[in-house]
Design a protein around this motif. Structure first.
Motif, PDB file in Angstrom:
ATOM      1  N   GLY A 194       0.685  -1.165   0.147  1.00  0.00           N
ATOM      2  CA  GLY A 194      -0.023   0.052   0.040  1.00  0.00           C
ATOM      3  C   GLY A 194       0.945   1.318  -0.066  1.00  0.00           C
ATOM      4  O   GLY A 194       0.290   2.099   0.501  1.00  0.00           O
ATOM      5  N   GLU A 195       2.026   1.248  -0.442  1.00  0.00           N
ATOM      6  CA  GLU A 195       3.025   2.306  -0.424  1.00  0.00           C
ATOM      7  C   GLU A 195       2.859   3.142  -1.527  1.00  0.00           C
ATOM      8  O   GLU A 195       1.876   2.750  -2.754  1.00  0.00           O
ATOM      9  N   SER A 196       2.954   4.501  -1.435  1.00  0.00           N
ATOM     10  CA  SER A 196       2.755   5.281  -2.587  1.00  0.00           C
ATOM     11  C   SER A 196       3.677   4.990  -3.872  1.00  0.00           C
ATOM     12  O   SER A 196       4.721   4.463  -3.961  1.00  0.00           O
ATOM     13  N   LEU A 197       2.959   5.242  -5.231  1.00  0.00           N
ATOM     14  CA  LEU A 197       3.531   4.799  -6.458  1.00  0.00           C
ATOM     15  C   LEU A 197       3.999   6.156  -6.944  1.00  0.00           C
ATOM     16  O   LEU A 197       4.111   6.339  -8.378  1.00  0.00           O
ATOM     17  N   ARG A 198       3.605   7.471  -6.395  1.00  0.00           N
ATOM     18  CA  ARG A 198       3.636   8.672  -6.896  1.00  0.00           C
ATOM     19  C   ARG A 198       4.971   8.768  -7.890  1.00  0.00           C
ATOM     20  O   ARG A 198       5.155   9.455  -9.070  1.00  0.00           O
ATOM     21  N   ASN A 199       6.213   8.477  -7.353  1.00  0.00           N
ATOM     22  CA  ASN A 199       7.674   8.593  -8.098  1.00  0.00           C
ATOM     23  C   ASN A 199       7.798   7.368  -9.257  1.00  0.00           C
ATOM     24  O   ASN A 199       8.709   7.646  -9.899  1.00  0.00           O
ATOM     25  N   LEU A 200       7.021   6.722  -9.275  1.00  0.00           N
ATOM     26  CA  LEU A 200       6.890   5.621 -10.316  1.00  0.00           C
ATOM     27  C   LEU A 200       5.973   5.836 -11.327  1.00  0.00           C
ATOM     28  O   LEU A 200       5.854   5.013 -12.507  1.00  0.00           O
ATOM     29  N   GLU A 201       5.104   6.678 -11.252  1.00  0.00           N
ATOM     30  CA  GLU A 201       3.925   6.872 -12.353  1.00  0.00           C
ATOM     31  C   GLU A 201       4.484   6.985 -13.517  1.00  0.00           C
ATOM     32  O   GLU A 201       3.547   6.570 -14.439  1.00  0.00           O
ATOM     33  N   ALA A 202       5.545   7.675 -13.948  1.00  0.00           N
ATOM     34  CA  ALA A 202       6.149   7.525 -15.342  1.00  0.00           C
ATOM     35  C   ALA A 202       6.179   6.029 -16.057  1.00  0.00           C
ATOM     36  O   ALA A 202       5.962   6.188 -17.306  1.00  0.00           O
ATOM     37  N   PHE A 203       6.112   5.370 -15.271  1.00  0.00           N
ATOM     38  CA  PHE A 203       6.264   3.826 -15.449  1.00  0.00           C
ATOM     39  C   PHE A 203       4.902   3.033 -15.509  1.00  0.00           C
ATOM     40  O   PHE A 203       4.970   1.670 -15.788  1.00  0.00           O
ATOM     41  N   THR A 204       3.873   3.578 -15.490  1.00  0.00           N
ATOM     42  CA  THR A 204       2.348   2.941 -15.312  1.00  0.00           C
ATOM     43  C   THR A 204       2.165   2.054 -16.583  1.00  0.00           C
ATOM     44  O   THR A 204       1.976   1.064 -16.419  1.00  0.00           O
ATOM     45  N   ALA A 205       2.473   2.635 -17.752  1.00  0.00           N
ATOM     46  CA  ALA A 205       1.915   1.909 -19.072  1.00  0.00           C
ATOM     47  C   ALA A 205       3.101   0.644 -19.018  1.00  0.00           C
ATOM     48  O   ALA A 205       2.743  -0.185 -19.648  1.00  0.00           O
ATOM     49  N   PHE A 206       4.378   0.960 -18.712  1.00  0.00           N
ATOM     50  CA  PHE A 206       5.353   0.004 -18.839  1.00  0.00           C
ATOM     51  C   PHE A 206       4.994  -1.185 -17.750  1.00  0.00           C
ATOM     52  O   PHE A 206       5.038  -2.266 -18.541  1.00  0.00           O
TER      53      PHE A 206
END
Length: 171
Positions: free
Chosen positions: A139-151
């Motif tokens: 349940g951690e934040s994905l904020r700094n990984l958002e650029a990789f959502t599609a990947f």
């Protein structure tokens, strides 16, 4: 002339020793690229660290970078002895003008920033997917990984491999 151009451009920079400037180039994907400008006997050397050595898919990443080198201005991708990725170039002293310095610094920023996420996906894809899964489970934040959502979503649809290929089969 270099010092004045950097000041006029309002770029954050350091002048650690005579003939050397370290310029902070703010980006959007790679948040900051530090570009070194080093005055040599016959030329101005330009160099900027882009990315540490990839964990995987080295040949694929090198191919990607070399294909871009053919279309780049003023600098080219290079690797050091351990495989870390840099942008490097040289300008003869006579070519160093405020306009050319601005053009080359713009090129460094563009090449470091525009291709950064793709470099990470190629060279660190497994780590990115693992980190994403770890954060989702906890349940951690994905904020700094958002650029990789599609990947990551593409990898999930294709069984863990964004290209759909199974590396174990050689496909």
């Amino acid at each position: 002339m270099i010092e004045q151009t950097l000041r006029d451009s309002e770029l954050v920079h350091d002048h650690p020793r005579p003939g050397t400037w370290l310029v902070d180039l703010p980006g959007s994907k790679k948040l900051k690229t530090v570009c070194g400008l080093i005055v040599g006997e016959h030329s101005l050397r330009v160099e900027a660290f882009v990315c540490r050595q990839p964990d995987e898919n080295r040949e694929q990443l090198w191919t990607y970078l070399l294909q871009h080198n053919a279309r780049m201005y003023g600098v080219a991708y290079s690797v050091d002895a351990v495989g870390d990725i840099y942008l490097t170039g040289r300008l003869p002293h006579a070519a160093v003008t405020p306009e050319e310095l601005d053009r080359v610094l713009g090129a460094v920023l563009s090449y470091a920033d525009d291709h950064f996420n793709t470099m990470l996906e190629i060279g660190f894809g497994t780590s990115i997917r693992r980190e994403w899964e770890w954060r989702v489970k906890r349940g951690e934040s994905l904020r700094n990984l958002e650029a990789f959502t599609a990947f990551v979503e593409s990898a999930q649809r294709t069984g863990g491999h964004p290209t759909g290929a199974d590396p174990a089969s050689g496909a």
